[in-house]
Design an enzyme around this catalytic site. Sequence first.
Site, mmCIF file in Angstrom:
data_model
loop_
_atom_site.group_PDB
_atom_site.id
_atom_site.type_symbol
_atom_site.label_atom_id
_atom_site.label_comp_id
_atom_site.label_asym_id
_atom_site.label_seq_id
_atom_site.Cartn_x
_atom_site.Cartn_y
_atom_site.Cartn_z
ATOM 1 N N GLY A 7 -22.417 7.112 -4.366
ATOM 2 C CA GLY A 7 -22.449 5.677 -4.109
ATOM 3 C C GLY A 7 -22.909 5.443 -2.681
ATOM 4 O O GLY A 7 -22.520 4.501 -2.022
ATOM 5 N N GLY A 10 -23.933 2.140 -1.197
ATOM 6 C CA GLY A 10 -23.009 1.026 -1.381
ATOM 7 C C GLY A 10 -22.418 0.520 -0.080
ATOM 8 O O GLY A 10 -22.693 1.081 0.987
ATOM 9 N N PRO A 122 -5.734 3.646 -2.861
ATOM 10 C CA PRO A 122 -6.435 2.367 -2.979
ATOM 11 C C PRO A 122 -6.827 1.759 -1.644
ATOM 12 O O PRO A 122 -7.625 0.841 -1.578
ATOM 13 C CB PRO A 122 -5.424 1.485 -3.715
ATOM 14 C CG PRO A 122 -4.091 2.045 -3.334
ATOM 15 C CD PRO A 122 -4.308 3.534 -3.199
ATOM 16 N N HIS A 154 -10.584 -10.979 -0.742
ATOM 17 C CA HIS A 154 -11.705 -10.066 -0.526
ATOM 18 C C HIS A 154 -13.021 -10.815 -0.661
ATOM 19 O O HIS A 154 -13.063 -11.949 -1.142
ATOM 20 C CB HIS A 154 -11.680 -8.920 -1.547
ATOM 21 C CG HIS A 154 -10.648 -7.877 -1.241
ATOM 22 N ND1 HIS A 154 -9.334 -7.999 -1.624
ATOM 23 C CD2 HIS A 154 -10.730 -6.720 -0.538
ATOM 24 C CE1 HIS A 154 -8.660 -6.946 -1.207
ATOM 25 N NE2 HIS A 154 -9.472 -6.146 -0.548
ATOM 26 N N LYS A 158 -16.493 -8.301 -4.809
ATOM 27 C CA LYS A 158 -15.485 -7.420 -5.379
ATOM 28 C C LYS A 158 -15.322 -7.674 -6.873
ATOM 29 O O LYS A 158 -15.219 -8.803 -7.308
ATOM 30 C CB LYS A 158 -14.151 -7.601 -4.656
ATOM 31 C CG LYS A 158 -13.092 -6.575 -5.116
ATOM 32 C CD LYS A 158 -11.888 -6.566 -4.225
ATOM 33 C CE LYS A 158 -10.828 -5.572 -4.671
ATOM 34 N NZ LYS A 158 -11.374 -4.191 -4.806
#
Length: 267
Positions: A7, A10, A122, A154, A158
């Site tokens: 990723g 990203g 997380p 956020h 998201k």
Amino acid sequence: MRVAIIGAAGRMGKVLIEAVDEAEGLSLGAAIVEPGSSLVGADAGEVAGIGKMGVALVSSLDEACEAFDVLVDFTFPDLTLANARFCQDNGKAMVIGTTGMTDAEKQQLALAAESVPVVFAPNMSVGVNVVLNLLRTAAEVLGDDYDVEIIEAHHRHKKDAPSGTALRMGEVVADALGRDLAECAVYGREGFTGERSQKEIGFETIRGGDVVGDHTVLFAGIGERIEVTHKASSRMTFAKGAVRAARWLSGRPAGLYDMQDVLALKD
Ligand SMILES: NC(=O)C1=CN([C@@H]2O[C@H](COP(=O)(O)OP(=O)(O)OC[C@H]3O[C@@H](n4cnc5c(N)ncnc54)[C@H](OP(=O)(O)O)[C@@H]3O)[C@@H](O)[C@H]2O)C=CC1
Ligand SMILES: O=C(O)C1=N[C@H](C(=O)O)C[C@H](O)C1
């Protein structure tokens, strides 16, 4: 220690490239983007905006297999699970930041972690992981007389809600209060809901703009209210935590770990 980032183009991937580049004892071994991406072959450092690093982006873990010792994965559940199976089969450690997994998907991660060491969290920031301990203490002392509500905000991109951090905060508070979050969580409220029950834990989600990640846990009593808040202002905060986790995994036995293990925050 050689790090692979999947990723890599990203929001987190680009910051992770920079964090690994700056990290003592770590080197970027590979950077993986989506198959068919126009960025395949581009230089990882240039994609991250930090100048050439001499690492060309590739589109599969197979191509990168011999170039890394630990995979850092901040992507999405299906891909992360496939990557975990790859790491299990090839003896690679993993740092997983991906959120939005079901309990069944987390069980699959635990299976992979029987063969290789995995840090799964997380939220990789030091601040949130300190807050988790503060929340446990607050809940233990305040008890059932304080209504618990968790609010998170956020950025507009998201895809999962509530955030993984908010859910983890809810788990910590529920455990401290002797509750099962699966039973007491209330996600959003609308219509004529009636009065809240004493033991429910409410979650509210805000999405918009470029908010990096804000979390507030509210203990609302009669006559007073305690609010515990963490606000991230840069994704580098998470990336530095991921780098710390990657370094911590060196020489670690197989198992499923979290940032509380990495930061030695467990009692
Ligand atoms: N634990 C923590 O501290 C943190 C966790 N997160 C979590 O990390 C995850 C990612 O967040 P974020 O970076 O904002 O998301 P992004 O969507 O910006 O990044 C995910 C990247 O994965 C790429 N991708 C998709 N499919 C593949 C594939 N098959 N192979 C390689 N790459 C692929 C995407 O490419 P494309 O754009 O082309 O689809 C995208 O660039 C989320 O779950 C988020 O909640 C985020 C911050 C901190
Ligand atoms: O998607 C994000 O950006 C973030 N996701 C994580 C979460 O779901 O808790 C961590 C952080 O808040 C940023």
